[in-house]
Motif scaffolding. Sequence first.
Motif, mmCIF file in Angstrom:
data_model
loop_
_atom_site.group_PDB
_atom_site.id
_atom_site.type_symbol
_atom_site.label_atom_id
_atom_site.label_comp_id
_atom_site.label_asym_id
_atom_site.label_seq_id
_atom_site.Cartn_x
_atom_site.Cartn_y
_atom_site.Cartn_z
ATOM 1 N N UNK A 55 0.834 -1.209 0.000
ATOM 2 C CA UNK A 55 0.000 0.000 0.000
ATOM 3 C C UNK A 55 0.866 1.256 0.000
ATOM 4 N N UNK A 56 1.925 1.231 0.805
ATOM 5 C CA UNK A 56 2.838 2.377 0.866
ATOM 6 C C UNK A 56 3.571 2.551 -0.463
ATOM 7 N N UNK A 57 3.981 1.441 -1.050
ATOM 8 C CA UNK A 57 4.678 1.498 -2.329
ATOM 9 C C UNK A 57 3.785 2.059 -3.421
ATOM 10 N N UNK A 58 2.533 1.617 -3.440
ATOM 11 C CA UNK A 58 1.593 2.107 -4.446
ATOM 12 C C UNK A 58 1.368 3.614 -4.295
ATOM 13 N N UNK A 59 1.303 4.087 -3.053
ATOM 14 C CA UNK A 59 1.096 5.515 -2.830
ATOM 15 C C UNK A 59 2.311 6.313 -3.293
ATOM 16 N N UNK A 60 3.503 5.769 -3.042
ATOM 17 C CA UNK A 60 4.720 6.445 -3.517
ATOM 18 C C UNK A 60 4.745 6.504 -5.029
ATOM 19 N N UNK A 61 4.393 5.412 -5.668
ATOM 20 C CA UNK A 61 4.346 5.374 -7.125
ATOM 21 C C UNK A 61 3.297 6.338 -7.667
ATOM 22 N N UNK A 62 2.195 6.451 -6.971
ATOM 23 C CA UNK A 62 1.133 7.354 -7.396
ATOM 24 C C UNK A 62 1.608 8.805 -7.375
ATOM 25 N N UNK A 63 2.234 9.213 -6.277
ATOM 26 C CA UNK A 63 2.739 10.585 -6.173
ATOM 27 C C UNK A 63 3.789 10.841 -7.251
ATOM 28 N N UNK A 64 4.678 9.891 -7.415
ATOM 29 C CA UNK A 64 5.755 10.046 -8.392
ATOM 30 C C UNK A 64 5.211 10.166 -9.809
ATOM 31 N N UNK A 65 4.199 9.391 -10.121
ATOM 32 C CA UNK A 65 3.629 9.402 -11.463
ATOM 33 C C UNK A 65 2.770 10.638 -11.718
ATOM 34 N N UNK A 66 2.106 11.122 -10.683
ATOM 35 C CA UNK A 66 1.312 12.340 -10.836
ATOM 36 C C UNK A 66 2.187 13.490 -11.311
ATOM 37 N N UNK A 67 3.367 13.611 -10.704
ATOM 38 C CA UNK A 67 4.257 14.721 -11.040
ATOM 39 C C UNK A 67 5.285 14.366 -12.124
ATOM 40 N N UNK A 200 2.011 10.821 3.888
ATOM 41 C CA UNK A 200 2.498 10.165 5.099
ATOM 42 C C UNK A 200 2.932 8.733 4.810
ATOM 43 N N UNK A 201 2.229 8.065 3.890
ATOM 44 C CA UNK A 201 2.616 6.702 3.522
ATOM 45 C C UNK A 201 3.980 6.683 2.838
ATOM 46 N N UNK A 202 4.272 7.733 2.075
ATOM 47 C CA UNK A 202 5.581 7.835 1.418
ATOM 48 C C UNK A 202 6.666 7.995 2.466
ATOM 49 N N UNK A 203 6.388 8.832 3.459
ATOM 50 C CA UNK A 203 7.350 9.041 4.544
ATOM 51 C C UNK A 203 7.605 7.747 5.295
ATOM 52 N N UNK A 204 6.543 6.999 5.587
ATOM 53 C CA UNK A 204 6.681 5.725 6.288
ATOM 54 C C UNK A 204 7.464 4.726 5.467
ATOM 55 N N UNK A 205 7.255 4.723 4.164
ATOM 56 C CA UNK A 205 7.966 3.795 3.273
ATOM 57 C C UNK A 205 9.459 4.075 3.292
ATOM 58 N N UNK A 206 9.835 5.328 3.145
ATOM 59 C CA UNK A 206 11.257 5.687 3.089
ATOM 60 C C UNK A 206 11.928 5.681 4.452
ATOM 61 N N UNK A 207 11.132 5.633 5.515
ATOM 62 C CA UNK A 207 11.696 5.640 6.871
ATOM 63 C C UNK A 207 12.044 4.244 7.367
ATOM 64 N N UNK A 208 11.703 3.229 6.568
ATOM 65 C CA UNK A 208 11.961 1.853 7.018
ATOM 66 C C UNK A 208 13.446 1.513 6.891
#
Length: 208
Positions: A55-67, A200-208
């Motif tokens: 779920x976190x990965x998908x959200x990161x990909x979503x933000x990245x693809x939007x921009x 926030x999900x992106x932050x959690x993903x990269x904070x692991x």
Amino acid sequence: MAKYTGPSCRQCRREGGKLFLKGEKCFSDKCPVVVRAYAPGQHGQRRGRVSEYGTQLREKQKVRRVYGILEGQFRRYFAAASQKKGVTGELLLRFLELRLDNIAYRAGFGSSRAEARQVVRHGHLTVNGKRVDIPSYQVRAGDVVAVTAVAKEHARILGAVEAAEGRGFPEWLSVDSKALSATIKAVPVRDEMPQDLNEQMVVELYSK
């Protein structure tokens, strides 16, 4: 990571919502997200349970693809945001919102971010009177982004501005549709940035 060259609408379907990558098509009934509201691929209609990491990965990909940002660029933006004082996720989105290509898109100088990026790269925009052709250029509050005199006659830019004017512009951006210029009134706060992104999900993903 290489640049994605496949169908743009496939990315929208993969993320489960409109990323507005195809301009006016995204606002029509022909949008593939509306016609085929499921993930692409052979098993798109029967995907199983997604893990927390997924779920976190998908959200990161979503933000990245939007921009329209590559992975390396995105990580650098995150690193810069994490080093500044403030909420990391909000600072990350602010960095992305203040890119010149995104400003061009928000102001309607391109029907999509990809088209706006092309407008920038072709040298059709100025920042405070100086021509800038770097899509990642960071604008600041008070900056004035304008279309060059020659480009003001381009039909695609004029059409994109007219369509954007009908939908409205962000509160933090003052757009003069006749002069084809936009003034950054202030840096955007979280309420003025896309509400369908969960940074926030992106932050959690990269904070692991």
